[in-house]
Write a protein that holds these residues in place. Structure first.
Motif, PDB file in Angstrom:
ATOM      1  N   ALA A   1     -25.653  78.416 -22.450  1.00 36.95           N
ATOM      2  CA  ALA A   1     -26.347  78.173 -23.712  1.00 36.95           C
ATOM      3  C   ALA A   1     -25.446  77.494 -24.736  1.00 36.95           C
ATOM      4  N   SER A   2     -24.131  77.494 -24.515  1.00 32.09           N
ATOM      5  CA  SER A   2     -23.185  76.868 -25.444  1.00 32.09           C
ATOM      6  C   SER A   2     -22.648  75.548 -24.926  1.00 32.09           C
TER       7      SER A   2
ATOM      8  N   THR B   1     -18.307  80.467 -26.721  1.00 27.02           N
ATOM      9  CA  THR B   1     -18.842  79.781 -27.899  1.00 27.02           C
ATOM     10  C   THR B   1     -18.002  78.542 -28.192  1.00 27.02           C
TER      11      THR B   1
ATOM     12  N   ASP C   1     -30.761  72.439 -26.034  1.00 26.62           N
ATOM     13  CA  ASP C   1     -29.671  73.270 -26.559  1.00 26.62           C
ATOM     14  C   ASP C   1     -28.343  72.528 -26.490  1.00 26.62           C
ATOM     15  N   TRP C   2     -28.134  71.763 -25.422  1.00 27.41           N
ATOM     16  CA  TRP C   2     -26.901  70.980 -25.312  1.00 27.41           C
ATOM     17  C   TRP C   2     -26.839  69.939 -26.423  1.00 27.41           C
ATOM     18  N   TRP C   3     -27.976  69.350 -26.762  1.00 29.78           N
ATOM     19  CA  TRP C   3     -28.028  68.402 -27.866  1.00 29.78           C
ATOM     20  C   TRP C   3     -27.630  69.072 -29.168  1.00 29.78           C
ATOM     21  N   LYS C   4     -28.216  70.219 -29.441  1.00 26.95           N
ATOM     22  CA  LYS C   4     -27.905  70.933 -30.685  1.00 26.95           C
ATOM     23  C   LYS C   4     -26.429  71.313 -30.742  1.00 26.95           C
ATOM     24  N   ASN C   5     -25.900  71.782 -29.619  1.00 25.77           N
ATOM     25  CA  ASN C   5     -24.479  72.167 -29.592  1.00 25.77           C
ATOM     26  C   ASN C   5     -23.573  70.968 -29.821  1.00 25.77           C
TER      27      ASN C   5
ATOM     28  N   GLY D   1     -32.446  73.888 -21.095  1.00 28.04           N
ATOM     29  CA  GLY D   1     -31.128  73.864 -21.696  1.00 28.04           C
ATOM     30  C   GLY D   1     -30.711  72.533 -22.282  1.00 28.04           C
TER      31      GLY D   1
ATOM     32  N   THR E   1     -22.082  71.661 -24.279  1.00 35.29           N
ATOM     33  CA  THR E   1     -22.346  70.405 -24.977  1.00 35.29           C
ATOM     34  C   THR E   1     -22.893  69.398 -23.969  1.00 35.29           C
TER      35      THR E   1
END
Length: 300
Positions: free
Chosen positions: A245-246, A161, A91-95, A88, A248
């Motif tokens: 998954a969302s 989200t 994913d935190w980076w991308k968010n 995860g 930050t």
């Protein structure tokens, strides 16, 4: 070098008085510099030492972390690899990049026309509009979080989200509008009037004349907004707590610390990765940031 003869007849080197005086002057200048800047040096150490401690701890082994040792016995750069391998984390980076990048762009684009109108247009209700903007700056987000959550989660079904945090930024931000308005007041009206005489409409005047002269103010607003979005913990906690998954980075770091509560070296490595983008952005954009903040508020 001057020499003198001793009582035994051997020459003895003696230092010229000018050299001793020069060294004494340099010592006095150094002591004067330290005395004048002592408060600044102390403040710098106060802010820098915690970062140094975090960085050094992030490179220690599990057993050495949070011991009395100040430096790692062996440098474990693989701690950062282990952090990225945590499920995860990417994913935190991308968010965080989505939230900070898109949110900053939306705030800047939507706030510039409003600030331009408040700074350069003369219309009925202009002062009341500015008063409303200032009032919104004084309103804590916690006051309106319940109706906002009910709207986005229940009516729009966007719970879990980041869109409830991103979409409102397309309608401007009170602080960004006020800061840009104060900066645009420093731009002489003669440039705008000359553009209008040449046949430019308001939109073209804004794009071709005002924006190039307001780069420093726009950069300052963009940095403020980027830092706010990147470090925001309250918003993601409200809207994304039921969907990992969302997350930050700012909110996911709490979950990471809970999963690695005994591995303080990994927790510090994750903290460094969270702080690094903000530090790098400010380092490369500090000139524009300082100039924008300095020039803002020259006129009222």
């Amino acid at each position: 070098m001057s020499t003198s003869v001793s009582t035994l007849g051997r020459p003895v080197d003696t230092e010229p008085p000018a050299g001793a005086a020069a060294r004494s002057a340099r010592r006095r200048a150094l002591l004067h510099w330290i005395a004048v800047h002592s408060l600044g040096i102390a403040a710098a150490l106060f802010f820098v030492l915690p970062f140094v401690f975090i960085l050094l701890t992030s490179l220690m082994s599990d057993q050495q972390a949070l011991t009395r040792d100040l430096t790692p016995n062996s440098w474990h750069w693989d701690n950062y690899v282990r952090v990225f391998e945590t499920p995860g984390f990417l994913d935190w980076w991308k968010n965080s990049l989505l939230y900070a990048g898109l949110g900053t762009a939306l705030v800047v684009v939507s706030s510039i026309p409003v600030a331009y109108a408040l700074a350069k247009f003369r219309f009925r209700g202009r002062h009341l509009s500015l008063l409303l903007v200032i009032s919104m700056m004084m309103l804590p987000p916690q006051v309106i979080i319940i109706p906002m959550y009910l709207f986005w989660a229940k009516q729009m079904d966007l719970s879990g989200t980041l869109w409830p945090l991103i979409v409102p930024m397309a309608f401007g931000d009170a602080f960004a509008i006020f800061l840009l308005r104060q900066f645009l007041l420093t731009i002489p009206n003669e440039y705008i009037e000359a553009a209008r005489i040449d046949g430019c409409g308001e939109l073209r005047t804004l794009l071709k004349v005002v924006l190039p002269m307001a780069k420093a103010g726009i950069a300052a607003v963009a940095l403020f907004q980027f830092f706010y979005c990147w470090n925001d913990y309250f918003g993601p906690q409200i809207y994304t707590s039921d969907n990992p998954a969302s997350y930050t980075l700012s909110y996911g770091l709490e979950s990471f610390k809970g999963a690695h509560h005994t591995d303080w070296n990994l927790t510090m490595a994750a903290t460094v990765l969270v702080m690094a983008p903000v530090i790098l952005v400010f380092f490369f954009a500090q000139k524009a940031f300082v100039e924008g903040v300095t020039l803002t508020g020259v006129k009222g």
